[in-house]
Scaffold this active site. Sequence first.
Site, short mmCIF file in Angstrom:
data_model
loop_
_atom_site.label_atom_id
_atom_site.label_comp_id
_atom_site.label_asym_id
_atom_site.label_seq_id
_atom_site.Cartn_x
_atom_site.Cartn_y
_atom_site.Cartn_z
NE ARG A 1 8.24 -3.16 -4.08
CZ ARG A 1 7.02 -2.69 -3.86
NH1 ARG A 1 6.85 -1.44 -3.48
NH2 ARG A 1 5.96 -3.47 -4.04
CE LYS B 1 5.22 3.02 0.84
NZ LYS B 1 6.04 2.04 0.10
N PRO C 1 0.82 -1.21 0.00
CG PRO C 1 -0.84 -1.60 1.58
CD PRO C 1 0.48 -2.12 1.11
CD GLU C 2 2.21 3.16 -4.02
OE1 GLU C 2 2.89 4.19 -4.06
OE2 GLU C 2 2.56 2.09 -4.55
#
Length: 278
Positions: free
Chosen positions: A253, A51, A2-3
Amino acid sequence: MPEGDTVYLLARTLDRALAGHVLAASDFRVPQLATRDLTGREVLGHDTHGKHLLTRFSGDVTLHSHLLMDGEWSLTGPGKRLPARLQDDVRVALTTESGTTAWGRRVHRLELVPTSEESRVVGHLGPDPLREDWDADEAVRRLAADPGWPLVSALLDQTRMAGLGNLWANEIAFLTGVSPWTPVGEVDVERLVARSARALRHSALVPGAYQVTTGRSRPGEDHWVYGARRRRCLRCGTPIRRAEEIPNDPANRLTQWCPHCQPGPGPEARLTGRSLGT
């Protein structure tokens, strides 16, 4: 993962359900908190930094949690429970006197800290555009401090600027018009920070704009490069390229880019073995 805008919107949802209510029960299902009981405390509200989620209670108590890759919070009404098949994943359950329960499933870094000492768990983070204490100049300083870092890795480092995850790092690299592995010192960092802050705020605060970067919300057209599989660039028609993540390396990533719209170094320019703040 999640951002920051995801966690910000989660905090607002939890506020609507819990803020101002007193807990009738708390159930911690992690060893370090198994004996802690928040019954009788009022939920004062939720705050976020990047986050990280901060649930504040009366009596100078904050529950700190992080969703990492797979965590989530869900709500049930009076007399309702999560299905039995989901209970094994529950790490914390908070039930108010009105009967609403917030269930934290697969949430990470669960810890209780004095609200007055929250800096112990979030003090390492960089400025967050979704916070009232947002400091753009400090974000510029931190991002520019290591000019040789690849752009995408610098944006993912939460100690430089908090709240940008992989989706935003990929999309902002596209909007900047450079390869994701362009050294951050070769871009206009002040403009980069302004663009990033504007994008994150727009996503979190404008109804219907959540993580839509192209202005078009139709599936397959809502992002310029992120999530694209075997499709061409929406701007120029060039096939989108994809560099797989390096396992256990958060600085590298899954990355997607348009080689025509984003000239510059390829994934061979990756810096490996560099730790990131989260």
